[in-house]
Design a protein around this motif. Structure first.
Motif, PDB file in Angstrom:
ATOM      1  N   UNK B  92       0.853  -1.190   0.000  1.00 39.26           N
ATOM      2  CA  UNK B  92       0.000   0.000   0.000  1.00 39.26           C
ATOM      3  C   UNK B  92       0.886   1.237   0.000  1.00 39.26           C
ATOM      4  N   UNK B 424      -6.878 -12.762  -6.428  1.00 37.08           N
ATOM      5  CA  UNK B 424      -7.785 -11.626  -6.528  1.00 37.08           C
ATOM      6  C   UNK B 424      -8.142 -11.268  -7.974  1.00 37.08           C
ATOM      7  N   UNK B 444      -9.781  -2.744  -8.435  1.00 36.45           N
ATOM      8  CA  UNK B 444     -10.026  -2.179  -7.100  1.00 36.45           C
ATOM      9  C   UNK B 444      -9.540  -3.110  -6.008  1.00 36.45           C
ATOM     10  N   UNK B 446      -7.406  -2.869  -2.877  1.00 34.78           N
ATOM     11  CA  UNK B 446      -6.716  -1.928  -2.000  1.00 34.78           C
ATOM     12  C   UNK B 446      -5.367  -2.450  -1.511  1.00 34.78           C
ATOM     13  N   UNK B 447      -5.244  -3.772  -1.402  1.00 31.93           N
ATOM     14  CA  UNK B 447      -3.964  -4.345  -0.988  1.00 31.93           C
ATOM     15  C   UNK B 447      -3.302  -4.941  -2.218  1.00 31.93           C
ATOM     16  N   UNK B 450      -1.472  -9.892  -0.240  1.00 30.79           N
ATOM     17  CA  UNK B 450      -2.102 -10.227   1.043  1.00 30.79           C
ATOM     18  C   UNK B 450      -1.277  -9.712   2.226  1.00 30.79           C
ATOM     19  N   UNK B 451      -1.971  -9.233   3.233  1.00 32.71           N
ATOM     20  CA  UNK B 451      -1.311  -8.627   4.402  1.00 32.71           C
ATOM     21  C   UNK B 451      -1.771  -9.356   5.663  1.00 32.71           C
TER      22      UNK B 451
END
Lengths: 100, 469, 383
Positions: B92, B424, B444, B446-447, B450-451
């Motif tokens: 991010x 994703x 779209x 946002x990450x 993976x977090x």
């Protein structure tokens, strides 16, 4: 027969041992887990969550997450990114990788 | 403030390296953040250092360009103007009050966080391969063309002695010749495009004599390795149980449909397949950058519409390493000028701009030539898995559209789970859009990767040490 | 393409509320057309978690609607089964402090009196219900009536089963009215649809639709983020959330408030939901919002620390100033009905809403008194 190692004139350090589901496999310093498994003739090391189908390397650059594998009890590592290290316990994984 | 302005460059491929070197040479402090252990990106992916390859150039072309980049980076790192953070996976980029925080995970495990603060950022996040589905494409041994190349360049690894290289696009040639040079028997190079289409685009070609020469060199190498090339052909199915054993290829007619009766079976243990490239735009999208088609929209300075954010290379649209170098150089020069409080002077990078504009024109002309076969979706049977992560079939996608009122990628995803898995939708997005007959809308995400929730739970919390920076 | 179409009812909105209205209206014998500018479930429905909750509602009209809706969902769950991923999993509301437990139990007492099944859970029994909860929690209340549905699938399958005509990708540009002011259909960018009744099931965009009919309906967006993890085996069995969630739902504050609602799904990922911000239709990502979700979830379930979030998505809940939806005929415009403004409870409350709308359309006695849901209760003037 010529190999990629010959082509690049690679002289890695001495081989070490890792295990795949307890079976000993030889790996070289600098190899990823995926490369070590390929060199051992293994092309799939997980089965899918829904259909239980075998998977291995697909994109090779960490994008597709097809090559997920359990390394030293860490599930869902990308075999194409993670370097093999001496003594690694590599495990094939089924489903979510979290011992369903 | 006596400290020099600080630029964060994300991605150490050709674009990121060119931007880093250009900005550092103009007095800007640069942190180069990259996910790999070595600089180079996908194009100049280096064998892992511990493999001690004495002839890595045998895996590459344009090696001298790489040497120049590598040495320039080393010089700037040496001088202290550039900090090169390897194994940093950016997930991010946050923009707050005109400053930037890059959130990364330390690789390869990607469990521990790292944070970089900067006054401006250049996004050089590169691209990844597009692969359209066909029956059997999930079998082990079927890899992306770029994946086969990455395993070869980075790990000196191949998955078996006999390969077929298939799909469409300029990447197939270096993959086929690279595998052949590394001792793999390339049983066939299967390209769905028609070379005659190139001839019809002579104007764009004539402007790029270097590219024509490159093509000729590949052709000679294919000949030398006795690689059979089938043009206007496509893979219709991969066969095998547990792993790939053969592929069926077939000829295409003028409309892009498989010609019945032309199918032939080619034994192989590897199928390297690709249908072009897609830009990585996640970081840019979350920053709010406008897209232009699949890539990030930039102006002549390589600036996005978000102040302080530049973008260069494949992330702005696919065009190869030479274009990425030009764009990266411009981005680095422009960012440096702004950070130094000067108005950027386009004359300073006129040569790079000329090269960029020509290459963009060339790749724009190439795009339609390398379009996948118009009727590729006809090969996708109802039981062909399309979303590899969630194992969603072509039939389920068709049903969502025909029976359940899905009208866009998002609804197809909601109704089928196609694109909801680990990747994703990066892999299946184009295929799902094609099957559903809807546009390829931005993902779209946002990450960017993976977090761990534990990292997320503490991300961006002010720490006392931040005040000092 | 602009052929006129005549039917009994035009439902505007192909989300969960519109789908439920269409289903119950067609089952009441009406000929229904559903129109939406996007696809099915393209708005808030597609961004929801699929909560069917009684646990978070205090006694009053919303709880009555939730109890009615819960019964109807159970019927639909039996009818549609796995296709809508209905699961009567129950909710567990966890207290995080002794004083919180006291407040929670008092809240549950009131709910029980209103017909809710609410079972106090002692600390030792809590870990039988949810083995992976953080240790040392003082207690909880178990709500077996809480359940779960996959919202987009539910909307799509209810619409399909309703047999209503579906016109997606068409924007309503006007509400057609007779010289006397009564509704006679809608104008869309793909032609007129004629009907003596129009149902406003436009969710967060319901105010704009009402305005086309010349009436004020104060529906406003309240942004919410949901986090989705990597697929896991079942580690979380109920809808689990911290007791302070109840206070947040009823809050009027514009500032971000977060309390973790954590649940496993049939497909594997854990959903973590319920940030609330009043920021208009701003689609930009908010790290503080998702950070708070992650922090809350990992406090409740420490094992989540190492579990990866794969994505976050956002949606806009349609909220009204008194946190109650607008349901029923609009006395200001004969023929106009509203079925919107359910804030974050629209999936759960959709079935009751659909049933009440169908009853109003067919002039049957409603299952619930519609007075608290009157669309003109805010005294807004014609616009």
């Amino acid at each position: 027969m010529r190999t990629p190692v010959d082509l690049a004139a690679a002289r890695p350090g001495p081989a070490f041992t890792v295990t795949l589901d307890g079976r000993e496999i030889e790996a070289f310093p600098g190899q990823t887990v995926a490369a070590a498994l390929w060199a051992a003739g293994v092309t799939s090391w997980r089965t899918t969550r829904v259909e239980g189908r075998p998977r291995g390397i697909f994109c090779g650059i960490g994008v597709c997450f097809d090559c997920l594998v359990t390394v030293n009890d860490r599930p869902n590592q990308r075999a194409c990114l993670v370097p093999a290290r001496p003594g690694d316990a590599i495990r094939t994984q089924d489903g979510t990788g979290h011992d369903d | 403030m006596t400290e020099r302005p600080h630029l964060a460059v994300i991605g150490a491929g050709p674009a990121g390296l060119a931007a880093t070197v250009a900005a550092a040479a103009r007095g800007v402090r640069v942190t180069l953040i990259d996910s790999a252990a070595e600089a180079g990106g996908q194009f100049y992916r280096q064998p892992a250092a511990a493999l001690r390859a004495r002839r890595p150039q045998a895996l590459h072309h344009q090696w001298r360009t790489w040497e120049r980049l590598r040495d320039a980076l080393a010089g700037q790192v040496e001088s202290g103007r550039v900090m090169h953070l390897t194994d940093h996976h950016a997930w991010l980029v946050e923009r707050q009050s005109g400053r930037f925080t890059v959130h990364a995970l330390l690789g390869p495990e990607q469990e521990e966080p790292a944070v970089v603060h900067a006054d401006a950022t250049v996004l050089a996040t590169g691209g990844y391969e597009k692969v359209l589905p066909f029956p059997g494409w999930t079998l082990p041994g079927v890899v992306t063309a770029g994946g086969a190349q990455a395993m070869l360049k980075g790990a000196l690894a191949v998955s078996g002695p006999t390969a077929v290289v298939a799909g469409t696009g300029p990447l197939l040639l270096p993959v086929a010749t690279g595998l052949a040079a590394a001792g793999v028997k390339v049983a066939a190079l299967v390209e769905s495009a028609d070379p005659r289409d190139f001839v019809r685009r002579t104007r764009a070609l004539a402007a790029q004599p270097g590219k024509v020469g490159e093509g000729a060199r590949y052709a000679a190498r294919l000949l030398r390795h006795r690689v059979r090339t089938l043009v206007r052909h496509t893979v219709v199915e991969a066969h095998g149980t547990g792993r790939i054993e053969a592929v069926t290829v077939a000829a295409l007619d003028g409309a892009g449909r498989v010609r019945p009766g032309t199918e032939r079976r080619i034994p192989c243990d590897t199928l390297a397949v690709g249908h072009g490239m897609l830009p990585h735009t996640d970081l840019a999208e979350t920053l709010g950058c406008r897209l232009d088609g699949p890539g990030v929209d930039v102006d002549g300075d390589q600036r996005t519409d978000v102040p302080g954010v530049w973008a260069a290379g494949e992330t702005t649209g696919i065009g190869g390493a030479a274009l990425a170098l030009a764009e990266g150089h411009i981005a680095g020069c422009s960012a440096a000028a702004r950070l130094n409080g000067a108005a950027p002077d386009p004359h300073a990078w006129a040569a790079a701009a000329k090269s960029r504009n020509g290459l963009r024109e060339f790749f724009a002309a190439l795009d339609p030539v390398y379009a996948p076969p118009a009727h590729w979706a006809e090969q996708v049977t109802d039981d062909t898995v399309v979303c590899r992560c969630e194992e969603v079939t072509g039939g389920a996608i068709r049903e969502a559209v025909a029976d359940l009122g899905a009208g866009d990628l998002r609804t197809v995803k909601l109704l089928t789970r196609a694109g909801m898995g680990w990747c994703q939708g990066r892999v299946c997005g184009p295929a799902v859009a094609g099957l559903a007959g809807c546009g390829e809308t931005p993902g779209r995400r946002p990450f960017a990767r993976p977090v761990p929730l534990g990292v997320l739970a503490r991300a961006g919390e002010p720490k006392p040490s931040d005040a000092a920076q | 393409m602009s052929k006129r179409l005549t039917c009994d009812v035009v439902v505007v909105g192909a989300g969960m509320a519109g789908a439920a209205c269409a289903l119950y209206a067609t089952r009441a014998g009406l000929d229904v057309t559903v129109v939406d500018r996007g696809p099915v479930a393209g708005g808030t429905t597609g961004a929801g978690e699929g909560n069917i909750l009684v646990s978070d509602k205090e006694p009053g009209p919303e709880l009555d609607l939730a109890l009615l809706s819960g019964r109807l969902w159970a019927e639909l769950g039996a009818e549609f089964g796995k296709s809508v991923e209905y699961e009567a999993k129950g909710g567990v509301v966890v207290a995080t402090s002794p004083s919180g437990l006291t407040a929670l139990e008092r809240f549950a007492d009131g709910q029980r009196a209103a017909g809710v099944t609410a079972q106090p859970v002692a600390p030792d029994a809590l870990y039988d219900l949810e083995p992976h909860l953080a240790p040392g929690l003082p207690g909880a209340v178990h709500y077996p009536q809480d359940s779960q549905v996959m919202p987009a699938l539910a909307a799509a399958h209810l619409l399909k089963a309703s047999g209503a005509r579906l016109r997606t990708g068409r924007t309503v540009t006007d509400i057609l009215r007779t010289p006397g002011g009564a509704v006679r259909g809608v104008r869309t960018d793909g032609g007129d649809l004629h009907a003596p009744a129009v149902v406003n099931a436009a969710g967060t965009w319901g105010a704009a639709l009402a305005a086309l009919a010349g009436v004020d309906l104060p529906v406003l967006p309240r942004r919410g983020f949901v986090l989705v993890t990597e697929p896991l085996p079942r580690m979380v069995h109920h809808k689990v959330y911290a007791a302070d969630y109840v206070a947040d739902v009823a809050s009027d504050s514009a500032a971000l408030q977060t309390s973790p609602v954590v649940e496993g799904t049939a497909a594997g990922p854990v959903l973590i939901g319920a940030s609330r911000e009043r920021v208009g239709f701003d689609r930009s990502f908010s790290l503080p919002a998702v950070r708070a979700l992650a922090a809350g979830a990992t406090r409740l379930f420490p094992f989540l620390e190492r579990v990866r979030a794969m994505r976050a998505y956002l949606g806009f809940r349609p909220y009204m100033p008194d946190h109650l939806p607008a349901i029923g005929p609009d006395p200001r415009v004969p023929g106009l009905h509203h079925a919107c403004g359910h804030e974050g409870a629209g999936i759960g409350l959709a079935t009751g809403t659909g049933q009440l709308i169908a009853q109003a359309l067919t002039e049957k006695a409603p299952d619930l008194d519609l007075t608290p849901f009157r669309p003109d209760r805010f005294g807004g003037q014609d616009v």
